[in-house]
Design a protein around this motif. Structure first.
Motif, PDB file in Angstrom:
ATOM      1  N   VAL A 142      -5.079  -1.922  -6.442  1.00 31.34           N
ATOM      2  CA  VAL A 142      -6.185  -1.388  -5.652  1.00 31.34           C
ATOM      3  C   VAL A 142      -6.225   0.134  -5.786  1.00 31.34           C
ATOM      4  O   VAL A 142      -7.289   0.735  -5.971  1.00 31.34           O
ATOM      5  CB  VAL A 142      -6.070  -1.800  -4.172  1.00 31.34           C
ATOM      6  CG1 VAL A 142      -7.166  -1.131  -3.340  1.00 31.34           C
ATOM      7  CG2 VAL A 142      -6.164  -3.311  -4.017  1.00 31.34           C
ATOM      8  N   ALA A 143      -5.059   0.771  -5.705  1.00 31.72           N
ATOM      9  CA  ALA A 143      -4.989   2.230  -5.887  1.00 31.72           C
ATOM     10  C   ALA A 143      -5.562   2.636  -7.238  1.00 31.72           C
ATOM     11  O   ALA A 143      -6.327   3.605  -7.344  1.00 31.72           O
ATOM     12  CB  ALA A 143      -3.545   2.707  -5.748  1.00 31.72           C
ATOM     13  N   ALA A 144      -5.207   1.879  -8.273  1.00 36.83           N
ATOM     14  CA  ALA A 144      -5.717   2.185  -9.615  1.00 36.83           C
ATOM     15  C   ALA A 144      -7.235   2.026  -9.674  1.00 36.83           C
ATOM     16  O   ALA A 144      -7.934   2.825 -10.312  1.00 36.83           O
ATOM     17  CB  ALA A 144      -5.045   1.292 -10.643  1.00 36.83           C
ATOM     18  N   ALA A 145      -7.752   1.011  -8.985  1.00 38.22           N
ATOM     19  CA  ALA A 145      -9.200   0.772  -8.989  1.00 38.22           C
ATOM     20  C   ALA A 145      -9.966   1.826  -8.193  1.00 38.22           C
ATOM     21  O   ALA A 145     -11.164   2.025  -8.424  1.00 38.22           O
ATOM     22  CB  ALA A 145      -9.494  -0.617  -8.429  1.00 38.22           C
ATOM     23  N   LEU A 146      -9.288   2.504  -7.277  1.00 35.78           N
ATOM     24  CA  LEU A 146      -9.933   3.539  -6.459  1.00 35.78           C
ATOM     25  C   LEU A 146      -9.970   4.908  -7.135  1.00 35.78           C
ATOM     26  O   LEU A 146     -10.552   5.844  -6.583  1.00 35.78           O
ATOM     27  CB  LEU A 146      -9.205   3.663  -5.114  1.00 35.78           C
ATOM     28  CG  LEU A 146      -9.358   2.506  -4.136  1.00 35.78           C
ATOM     29  CD1 LEU A 146      -8.424   2.706  -2.951  1.00 35.78           C
ATOM     30  CD2 LEU A 146     -10.802   2.366  -3.665  1.00 35.78           C
ATOM     31  N   ARG A 147      -9.387   5.031  -8.312  1.00 35.39           N
ATOM     32  CA  ARG A 147      -9.226   6.348  -8.917  1.00 35.39           C
ATOM     33  C   ARG A 147     -10.546   7.013  -9.273  1.00 35.39           C
ATOM     34  O   ARG A 147     -10.601   8.248  -9.424  1.00 35.39           O
ATOM     35  CB  ARG A 147      -8.323   6.265 -10.144  1.00 35.39           C
ATOM     36  CG  ARG A 147      -8.897   5.500 -11.329  1.00 35.39           C
ATOM     37  CD  ARG A 147      -7.853   5.317 -12.418  1.00 35.39           C
ATOM     38  NE  ARG A 147      -8.365   4.578 -13.565  1.00 35.39           N
ATOM     39  CZ  ARG A 147      -8.416   3.258 -13.634  1.00 35.39           C
ATOM     40  NH1 ARG A 147      -7.985   2.518 -12.618  1.00 35.39           N
ATOM     41  NH2 ARG A 147      -8.892   2.655 -14.718  1.00 35.39           N
ATOM     42  N   THR A 148     -11.620   6.235  -9.418  1.00 37.49           N
ATOM     43  CA  THR A 148     -12.917   6.813  -9.757  1.00 37.49           C
ATOM     44  C   THR A 148     -13.772   7.088  -8.516  1.00 37.49           C
ATOM     45  O   THR A 148     -14.880   7.611  -8.636  1.00 37.49           O
ATOM     46  CB  THR A 148     -13.695   5.882 -10.701  1.00 37.49           C
ATOM     47  OG1 THR A 148     -13.861   4.601 -10.077  1.00 37.49           O
ATOM     48  CG2 THR A 148     -12.954   5.698 -12.018  1.00 37.49           C
ATOM     49  N   HIS A 149     -13.281   6.743  -7.337  1.00 37.41           N
ATOM     50  CA  HIS A 149     -14.025   7.006  -6.106  1.00 37.41           C
ATOM     51  C   HIS A 149     -13.935   8.481  -5.731  1.00 37.41           C
ATOM     52  O   HIS A 149     -12.982   9.176  -6.100  1.00 37.41           O
ATOM     53  CB  HIS A 149     -13.482   6.145  -4.965  1.00 37.41           C
ATOM     54  CG  HIS A 149     -13.883   4.698  -5.049  1.00 37.41           C
ATOM     55  ND1 HIS A 149     -13.700   3.936  -6.169  1.00 37.41           N
ATOM     56  CD2 HIS A 149     -14.466   3.887  -4.125  1.00 37.41           C
ATOM     57  CE1 HIS A 149     -14.155   2.707  -5.947  1.00 37.41           C
ATOM     58  NE2 HIS A 149     -14.625   2.655  -4.716  1.00 37.41           N
ATOM     59  N   GLU A 150     -14.896   8.937  -4.950  1.00 38.55           N
ATOM     60  CA  GLU A 150     -14.959  10.348  -4.586  1.00 38.55           C
ATOM     61  C   GLU A 150     -14.516  10.591  -3.145  1.00 38.55           C
ATOM     62  O   GLU A 150     -14.806   9.792  -2.252  1.00 38.55           O
ATOM     63  CB  GLU A 150     -16.391  10.871  -4.761  1.00 38.55           C
ATOM     64  CG  GLU A 150     -16.898  10.829  -6.190  1.00 38.55           C
ATOM     65  CD  GLU A 150     -18.322  11.330  -6.291  1.00 38.55           C
ATOM     66  OE1 GLU A 150     -18.931  11.596  -5.235  1.00 38.55           O
ATOM     67  OE2 GLU A 150     -18.817  11.466  -7.429  1.00 38.55           O
ATOM     68  N   SER A 151     -13.783  11.674  -2.970  1.00 34.77           N
ATOM     69  CA  SER A 151     -13.472  12.220  -1.642  1.00 34.77           C
ATOM     70  C   SER A 151     -12.803  11.204  -0.713  1.00 34.77           C
ATOM     71  O   SER A 151     -13.135  11.105   0.467  1.00 34.77           O
ATOM     72  CB  SER A 151     -14.758  12.747  -0.985  1.00 34.77           C
ATOM     73  OG  SER A 151     -15.381  13.705  -1.803  1.00 34.77           O
ATOM     74  N   LEU A 152     -11.854  10.469  -1.232  1.00 32.77           N
ATOM     75  CA  LEU A 152     -11.121   9.513  -0.406  1.00 32.77           C
ATOM     76  C   LEU A 152      -9.878  10.149   0.201  1.00 32.77           C
ATOM     77  O   LEU A 152      -9.320  11.109  -0.343  1.00 32.77           O
ATOM     78  CB  LEU A 152     -10.683   8.302  -1.235  1.00 32.77           C
ATOM     79  CG  LEU A 152     -11.754   7.420  -1.857  1.00 32.77           C
ATOM     80  CD1 LEU A 152     -11.077   6.238  -2.563  1.00 32.77           C
ATOM     81  CD2 LEU A 152     -12.747   6.935  -0.819  1.00 32.77           C
ATOM     82  N   THR A 153      -9.437   9.569   1.314  1.00 29.49           N
ATOM     83  CA  THR A 153      -8.105   9.832   1.834  1.00 29.49           C
ATOM     84  C   THR A 153      -7.318   8.536   1.746  1.00 29.49           C
ATOM     85  O   THR A 153      -7.795   7.490   2.212  1.00 29.49           O
ATOM     86  CB  THR A 153      -8.152  10.308   3.299  1.00 29.49           C
ATOM     87  OG1 THR A 153      -8.850  11.545   3.366  1.00 29.49           O
ATOM     88  CG2 THR A 153      -6.748  10.495   3.860  1.00 29.49           C
ATOM     89  N   VAL A 154      -6.159   8.585   1.143  1.00 25.21           N
ATOM     90  CA  VAL A 154      -5.301   7.401   1.009  1.00 25.21           C
ATOM     91  C   VAL A 154      -4.006   7.638   1.768  1.00 25.21           C
ATOM     92  O   VAL A 154      -3.350   8.668   1.590  1.00 25.21           O
ATOM     93  CB  VAL A 154      -4.995   7.086  -0.473  1.00 25.21           C
ATOM     94  CG1 VAL A 154      -3.893   6.038  -0.589  1.00 25.21           C
ATOM     95  CG2 VAL A 154      -6.260   6.593  -1.176  1.00 25.21           C
TER      96      VAL A 154
END
Length: 261
Positions: free
Chosen positions: A107-119
């Motif tokens: 899931v972390a890998a799939a989120l790499r193209t998202h903008e302005s996230l906080t994880v």
């Protein structure tokens, strides 16, 4: 059945029953007793079990969690598809809590193209990966390390999560059952998983189809505490129907299909 799948099942049986016998395991899995003995020997070398005459018992002081290295190679295509479906729910600017595990790593890998996230995560491998993604703000819980699974647990990790309000928690699961709900092999991880559920507006369980219909040692949550479950298309329709609209099954390409494409 792959050796890694057999060994996972052996550990599950060991946690449930407190002892496993090689002959009984061989009959259950449809393999030779010698194959099971080799599996038990491999688990013993890894410190996961203690061999006995004809079987194995839990290693004293070991919680029974599968090593990360074993998890990350299992069902990789399924996990990638599950992760893509999970990441599609997330919008720019969201705050996401990622539980520890190999599926949540995807899931972390799939989120790499998202903008302005906080994880926010308690998984050191996920933290290491997210730290390389420039447009994600990373927060890592404190706590004590469970070395074989790179997971931080304990009071400090739980109190850290209590200070945040997230949009999403993506939660892993060792087992899912219509009556038993979400369960985990390791009791030490349960409190922080509960804290992750409490900290988010929506909790999504991400787990492959092999985890369904089983229950393990420690209860994490009832199904009505979970917003959605995302799994792969290998889950039989009859099993999927027990979870109703709460469940989403994702399609994926096998290794052969991927190579052909």
């Amino acid at each position: 059945m792959l050796a890694s799948t057999r060994r996972r099942e052996i550990l599950h049986r060991l946690l449930a029953d407190g002892y496993v016998e090689a002959r009984e395991l061989a009959n259950r899995m449809g393999v030779d007793t010698s194959t099971i003995r080799r599996d038990l020997d491999a688990l013993a070398r890894a410190g996961q079990v203690q061999r006995t005459h004809g079987g194995a018992r839990p290693t004293p002081g070991v919680a029974g969690e599968l090593p990360y290295a074993m998890k990350e190679t299992e069902r990789r295509s399924e996990k990638t598809a599950i992760a893509a479906a999970a990441a599609a729910l997330v919008r720019p600017g969201d705050t996401v809590i990622l539980d520890s595990g190999s599926t949540t790593y995807e899931v972390a890998a799939a989120l790499r193209t998202h903008e302005s996230l906080t994880v926010i995560t308690n998984d050191l491998r996920i933290a290491k990966f997210v730290a390389t993604v420039p447009d994600i703000r990373l927060l890592v819980t404190g706590g004590e390390l469970l070395g074989s699974v790179y997971t931080l647990v304990g009071d400090r990790a739980e109190s850290f999560l209590a200070d945040y309000a997230a949009d999403w928690t993506f939660l892993g699961a060792d087992a899912i059952h219509p009556a038993a709900g979400i369960t985990n092999t390791n009791t030490l991880e349960v409190p922080i998983k509960r804290a992750m559920i409490a900290a988010a507006v929506s909790t999504i369980v991400v787990t492959d189809s092999s985890k369904f219909g089983h229950h393990t040692l420690a209860k994490v949550a009832a199904l009505d505490e979970i917003s959605q479950i995302i799994t792969d298309s290998q889950l039989p329709t009859g099993t999927a129907e027990q979870y109703g609209d709460q469940l989403t099954r994702t399609s994926y390409l096998t290794e052969t299909e991927s190579s052909a494409g």
